[in-house]
Design an enzyme around this catalytic site. Structure first.
Site, PDB file in Angstrom:
ATOM      1  CG  ASP A  95      -1.846   7.479   0.550  1.00 55.39           C
ATOM      2  OD1 ASP A  95      -1.009   8.368   0.365  1.00 55.39           O
ATOM      3  OD2 ASP A  95      -2.800   7.279  -0.224  1.00 55.39           O
ATOM      4  N   GLY A 130      -7.255   4.137   3.938  1.00 55.82           N
ATOM      5  CA  GLY A 130      -7.496   3.059   2.969  1.00 55.82           C
ATOM      6  C   GLY A 130      -8.824   3.150   2.235  1.00 55.82           C
ATOM      7  CG  ASN A 143      -4.052  12.533  -5.826  1.00 55.41           C
ATOM      8  OD1 ASN A 143      -4.106  13.217  -6.844  1.00 55.41           O
ATOM      9  ND2 ASN A 143      -4.981  12.603  -4.886  1.00 55.41           N
ATOM     10  CG  ASP A 174      -1.678   1.225   1.450  1.00 54.37           C
ATOM     11  OD1 ASP A 174      -2.307   1.658   0.472  1.00 54.37           O
ATOM     12  OD2 ASP A 174      -1.680   1.777   2.575  1.00 54.37           O
ATOM     13  CG  ASP A 202      -1.802   2.483   6.481  1.00 59.76           C
ATOM     14  OD1 ASP A 202      -2.193   2.042   5.380  1.00 59.76           O
ATOM     15  OD2 ASP A 202      -2.017   3.645   6.852  1.00 59.76           O
ATOM     16  CB  SER A 210      -4.085   7.249  -3.635  1.00 63.06           C
ATOM     17  OG  SER A 210      -3.905   8.572  -4.095  1.00 63.06           O
ATOM     18  NE  ARG A 252      -9.862  12.000  -4.700  1.00 65.94           N
ATOM     19  CZ  ARG A 252      -9.358  12.270  -5.899  1.00 65.94           C
ATOM     20  NH1 ARG A 252     -10.008  13.072  -6.713  1.00 65.94           N
ATOM     21  NH2 ARG A 252      -8.198  11.749  -6.279  1.00 65.94           N
TER      22      ARG A 252
HETATM   23  C1  BG6 Z   1      -5.808   5.806   0.327  1.00 66.12           C
HETATM   24  C2  BG6 Z   1      -5.812   6.644   1.601  1.00 66.12           C
HETATM   25  O1  BG6 Z   1      -4.528   5.344   0.074  1.00 66.12           O
HETATM   26  O2  BG6 Z   1      -6.261   6.596  -0.771  1.00 66.12           O
HETATM   27  C3  BG6 Z   1      -7.207   7.225   1.821  1.00 66.12           C
HETATM   28  O3  BG6 Z   1      -5.449   5.841   2.708  1.00 66.12           O
HETATM   29  C4  BG6 Z   1      -7.644   8.012   0.592  1.00 66.12           C
HETATM   30  O4  BG6 Z   1      -7.192   8.048   2.967  1.00 66.12           O
HETATM   31  C5  BG6 Z   1      -7.575   7.105  -0.647  1.00 66.12           C
HETATM   32  O5  BG6 Z   1      -8.965   8.506   0.763  1.00 66.12           O
HETATM   33  C6  BG6 Z   1      -7.955   7.827  -1.936  1.00 66.12           C
HETATM   34  O6  BG6 Z   1      -6.995   8.798  -2.195  1.00 66.12           O
HETATM   35  P1  BG6 Z   1      -7.055   9.894  -3.327  1.00 66.12           P
HETATM   36  O7  BG6 Z   1      -5.644  10.416  -3.385  1.00 66.12           O
HETATM   37  O8  BG6 Z   1      -7.449   9.211  -4.609  1.00 66.12           O
HETATM   38  O9  BG6 Z   1      -8.053  10.921  -2.916  1.00 66.12           O
HETATM   39 MG    MG Z   2      -2.712   3.097   3.660  1.00 64.53          MG
END
Ligand code: BG6
Ligand code: MG
Length: 208
Positions: A11, A46, A118, A9, A170, A116, A49
């Site tokens: 984040d 985890g 991002n 993972d 995590d 994510s 969004r």
């Molecule tokens: C996960 C995070 O990795 O990504 C979450 O732990 C987050 O908190 C999720 O909401 C989505 O992320 P993003 O960057 O696409 O908004």
């Molecule tokens: Mg995580």
């Protein structure tokens, strides 16, 4: 254990973006007059969004339309993307680079499995864009953790059987996803329900 690949993972495992997520959601919530704190932020670990937004909106008195919800999530993401521009390789969590390079030396494949969208920006900021054998993230899935899709796709990208893979997480939702995929599960931090718990990332090398 015959683990041929480890899917990480991002984040909270490779890099701590918790505070950037918190500040992004907090700014949006304050602007909307919605109560939000770090305890609620823990529940977003985890989670995708839009699901994160739905958790935040539990404290809202106003009902938002789907269109308004998309706008709120987009606004938060704008703040978040601004904050993660400050990430550098120094933000890679302790022991991570040692563990990753040891796995590579042993011929174990390494991948990212993150909810994510991002992920590409974060990997670029921390200088690891080309480091992993495969990246599966929020951009190539339709179902978020605890659904196993993101990890199953990572195994597919690596050309591995699910049973040959381990995951490091995590978040409770991530451990659940790894189990549902039939993979060995390692937890860092406070994630519950894993096969093994890692005190530090270097502990992974005791098992793999
Ligand atoms: C996960 C995070 O990795 O990504 C979450 O732990 C987050 O908190 C999720 O909401 C989505 O992320 P993003 O960057 O696409 O908004
Ligand atoms: Mg995580």
């Amino acid at each position: 254990m015959s683990i041929k690949a480890v899917i990480f993972d991002l984040d909270g495992v490779i890099v701590s973006t918790d505070d950037c997520h918190y500040r992004g959601w907090k700014k949006m919530a304050d602007e909307e007059g919605i109560y939000f704190d770090r305890t609620i932020n823990e529940r977003l670990r985890g989670v995708s969004r839009m699901e994160s937004l739905n958790i935040i909106l539990e404290r809202s008195e106003k009902e938002y339309t789907e269109e308004e919800k998309t706008a709120l999530a987009t606004r938060k993401n704008g703040y978040y993307v601004e904050f993660i521009q400050a990430l550098t390789p120094d933000d890679i969590l302790p022991g991570v680079m040692e563990a990753l390079s040891s796995l590579k030396e042993k011929g174990i494949k390494i991948a990212i499995g993150s909810s994510s969208k991002n992920t590409p920006i974060i990997l670029k900021q921390i200088g690891l864009s080309d480091y992993f054998d495969a990246v599966s993230d929020g951009n190539n899935i339709s179902k978020s953790k605890p659904d196993p899709e993101v990890f199953v796709k990572a195994a597919e990208f690596l050309g591995m059987q699910n049973s040959d893979c381990a995951i490091v997480e995590d978040a409770d939702a991530g451990i659940e996803a790894g189990k549902a995929a039939g993979m060995t599960t390692f937890a860092v931090g406070s994630a519950k329900g894993s096969d093994y718990k890692l005190e530090t990332m270097k502990d992974l090398l005791k098992y793999v």
